[in-house]
Design an enzyme around this catalytic site. Sequence first.
Site, PDB file in Angstrom:
ATOM      1  N   ASP A  14      45.094  75.838  -8.587  1.00 27.55           N
ATOM      2  CA  ASP A  14      45.021  74.395  -8.830  1.00 27.55           C
ATOM      3  C   ASP A  14      45.372  73.575  -7.603  1.00 27.55           C
ATOM      4  O   ASP A  14      44.747  72.561  -7.313  1.00 27.55           O
ATOM      5  CB  ASP A  14      46.020  74.005  -9.925  1.00 27.55           C
ATOM      6  CG  ASP A  14      45.492  74.366 -11.285  1.00 27.55           C
ATOM      7  OD1 ASP A  14      44.374  74.905 -11.343  1.00 27.55           O
ATOM      8  OD2 ASP A  14      46.196  74.097 -12.275  1.00 27.55           O
TER       9      ASP A  14
ATOM     10  N   GLU B 235      58.497  64.211 -21.547  1.00 28.69           N
ATOM     11  CA  GLU B 235      58.257  65.502 -22.197  1.00 28.69           C
ATOM     12  C   GLU B 235      57.684  66.480 -21.186  1.00 28.69           C
ATOM     13  O   GLU B 235      57.516  66.146 -20.011  1.00 28.69           O
ATOM     14  CB  GLU B 235      57.324  65.315 -23.395  1.00 28.69           C
ATOM     15  CG  GLU B 235      55.979  64.724 -23.039  1.00 28.69           C
ATOM     16  CD  GLU B 235      55.287  64.058 -24.239  1.00 28.69           C
ATOM     17  OE1 GLU B 235      55.975  63.407 -25.047  1.00 28.69           O
ATOM     18  OE2 GLU B 235      54.059  64.195 -24.341  1.00 28.69           O
TER      19      GLU B 235
ATOM     20  N   LYS C 169      54.872  68.978 -19.371  1.00 20.85           N
ATOM     21  CA  LYS C 169      53.418  69.060 -19.193  1.00 20.85           C
ATOM     22  C   LYS C 169      53.034  70.530 -19.339  1.00 20.85           C
ATOM     23  O   LYS C 169      53.237  71.336 -18.429  1.00 20.85           O
ATOM     24  CB  LYS C 169      52.987  68.525 -17.832  1.00 20.85           C
ATOM     25  CG  LYS C 169      51.470  68.478 -17.693  1.00 20.85           C
ATOM     26  CD  LYS C 169      51.024  67.673 -16.504  1.00 20.85           C
ATOM     27  CE  LYS C 169      49.526  67.405 -16.546  1.00 20.85           C
ATOM     28  NZ  LYS C 169      48.707  68.610 -16.503  1.00 20.85           N
TER      29      LYS C 169
ATOM     30  N   ILE D 126      45.166  62.195 -17.256  1.00 19.24           N
ATOM     31  CA  ILE D 126      46.417  61.542 -16.959  1.00 19.24           C
ATOM     32  C   ILE D 126      46.597  61.548 -15.449  1.00 19.24           C
ATOM     33  O   ILE D 126      46.250  62.520 -14.793  1.00 19.24           O
ATOM     34  CB  ILE D 126      47.525  62.299 -17.725  1.00 19.24           C
ATOM     35  CG1 ILE D 126      48.792  61.520 -17.868  1.00 19.24           C
ATOM     36  CG2 ILE D 126      47.775  63.613 -17.153  1.00 19.24           C
ATOM     37  CD1 ILE D 126      49.731  62.195 -18.865  1.00 19.24           C
TER      38      ILE D 126
ATOM     39  N   ASP E  92      43.074  70.761  -6.157  1.00 17.65           N
ATOM     40  CA  ASP E  92      43.532  69.368  -6.074  1.00 17.65           C
ATOM     41  C   ASP E  92      43.409  68.830  -4.652  1.00 17.65           C
ATOM     42  O   ASP E  92      43.055  67.677  -4.438  1.00 17.65           O
ATOM     43  CB  ASP E  92      45.001  69.254  -6.520  1.00 17.65           C
ATOM     44  CG  ASP E  92      45.152  69.528  -8.017  1.00 17.65           C
ATOM     45  OD1 ASP E  92      44.116  69.574  -8.715  1.00 17.65           O
ATOM     46  OD2 ASP E  92      46.297  69.708  -8.466  1.00 17.65           O
TER      47      ASP E  92
ATOM     48  N   CYS F 238      52.847 111.585  -1.296  1.00 19.12           N
ATOM     49  CA  CYS F 238      53.845 110.530  -1.445  1.00 19.12           C
ATOM     50  C   CYS F 238      54.229 109.948  -0.081  1.00 19.12           C
ATOM     51  O   CYS F 238      54.606 110.699   0.818  1.00 19.12           O
ATOM     52  CB  CYS F 238      55.075 111.113  -2.148  1.00 19.12           C
ATOM     53  SG  CYS F 238      56.474 109.976  -2.187  1.00 19.12           S
TER      54      CYS F 238
END
Length: 686
Positions: free
Chosen positions: A35, A121, A123, A85, A39, A423
């Site tokens: 995001d 509150e 988000k 929003i 953005d 290994c």
Amino acid sequence: MPATAAEAARAAALREEIGRHDHAYYVLDAPTVPDAEYDRLFRELRDLEARHPELAAPDSPTRRVGGQPLPEFSPVRHAVPMLSIRTETDFGPDGARNFDTRVRRALGLADGDPPVEYAAELKFDGLAINLRYERGLLVRAATRGDGETGEDVTQNVRTIRAVPLRLRGAGPSVLEVRGEAYMSRRDFRAYNERQRTRGLPTLVNPRNGAAGSIRQLDPKLAAERPLSFFAYGLGEVQDWAVPGTHAAILDALQAMGLPVCGHRAVSPGPEGLVAFHARIAAMRDALPFDIDGVVYKVNDLALQRELGFVSREPRWAVAHKYPPEEMLTTVEAIEVQVGRTGALTPVARLAPVFVGGVTVTNATLHNEDEVRRKDVRVGDTVIVRRAGDVIPEVVSVVADRRPMKDLFGGEPLHPPFVLPTSCPVCGSAVEKPEDEAIARCTGGLFCPAQRKQALLHFASRRALDIEGLGEKLVDQLVDTGLVRTPADIYALDLDRLAALDRMAEKSAANLLAAVERSRTTTLSRFVYALGIRNVGEATARDLARHFGDLPPLMDADEVGLQAVPDVGPVVARSIARFFAEPHNREVIAALRGAGVHWPIHAAVAAGPAPLAGRTFVLTGTLPTMSRDEAKGLIEARGGKVAGSVSKKTDFVVAGAEAGSKLDKARELGVAVIDEAALLALAQEGE
Ligand code: IVH
């Protein structure tokens, strides 16, 4: 000033790139960049268009909100549009203060006027859903879509247990509830764990899980990915006296049985919002679900109406974000770590990146299959996720940023990842059963990565039972280099032990006595103590009984091993692999050289099995034997021990303070015996 050719080209490139990300995110449910990166691109384009409006092409992604409805779902036109929003990008306290300043200005309030009341509150990071209740009954659920038209996802939303199908009380004729469908971190992790063990693709993050689940065409599959829901607002309402504040609306929704998140606050003025933002930031990791910020809303609905909207965003609400939990970085190397149990985990070494509140320099890639599926390579740009207090992981690769050998779309610069066959810590062979996702080092007794675990297991009560050799001491012994393998335990002496921190002479002497006692053991304890994968106590006992001594067990092949009751191909393979590893054989030889032995008669290979076919239940405290010893005796003589009394129980062995099992035995008429009678039974045939 008109845009330069370079600016016009940049705008076109941004439109194209954002369009691709939109498609991946909204249509394919498979985001290509985090995001934060999206953005950044979006803001760059919006700023360019703001400076040069002629660049704002009609098809610019800045002209729409959200995604297009999928053709598979019927479209639902929202009676009241679902808006987005505005986001406050300042992560600090100014985020809240800037919002208050804008609100006051828009309301024409002067500095001396009273504070505006806000509701704060969380988000939630999921998928916005509109629930439509008619006369209290859930009739439709829809996604947001482009804000005007969403998709009808009623069937899938019905599978969300948190969403009431009927409201409490007499419902209004129409009540649309808006909220977020989300996947808890726990459900996300559990789903991915399951997928990984099945070798199937994993979800990149809980939000994507929620989107995928809601838009899953098969409601049965949707139900397999459990979601939850939080209500945070209203859509269309008919025939209901809407409360006067946002906080009161949420209270009312909660009273109707809708899930409303408890983390919320009402504050006069911005300072309470600043405190809320900080308080939630401190508990963000501990929340059971992802959030990407908090939301502030003007509490009074009359003021909300007065403030209204600008370009589809309400002036009365803002999202105040936190630093992202997903970021882009590059892979500098892929290394392989060996865990305490020998599991090999590929780990990406990363260019340092600040994500989820910490600087991350490496991230797990889980296992070989997963690296292959995601095709992570050195040099790749990847999305790293760190959410909650979970270890950071590589979510996916940004395919079009992979370094290539040449500019013309030729071969990738780096080859696909392959797991080493030995290994990386001790060089022992690596085993990966075909139907398992995890590869393991087979040098269990020798491998430094597994040392502490191996020693603790070796000394544990049901193994060689070396009292006093616990976690702290094992740490000290290994860290000081005194002990590398279990055989070294038998070379310890008072001088060396006394040199350790906080080791009193008396406890050193006690430990040495316990070590001494452990030299005489049983074959089944010894086999169990080796810590062979898939070999628990019961299997160790079966092996001891079948082979009678260690050499034939060590030399048995997989076919021979499967002749032992309850040993199938998987267990046989683990055993054969363990003894095939020369490092393990060396440690076993050293243990026997140090005097660890077992009386051959303790192996009851051909021994009597007088209790065969009989089921016992133990209850109460026996006079001389512990519960484990009694169980061991019964099993060594071929009997079975069950946890509860039933008609199939042959004997209940009762000691002091026997409880309800004794009552049950009497009720069912099952024979009740004491310890002496058990010993007598067990000795029959000797
Ligand atoms: S209110 C008119 N409250 O954030 C205001 N949205 O762009 C409408 N979201 O995808 C949204 N938590 O699903 C609101 N407590 C919350 C929220 C919230 C998450 C999401 C919402 C939408 C986006 C808003």
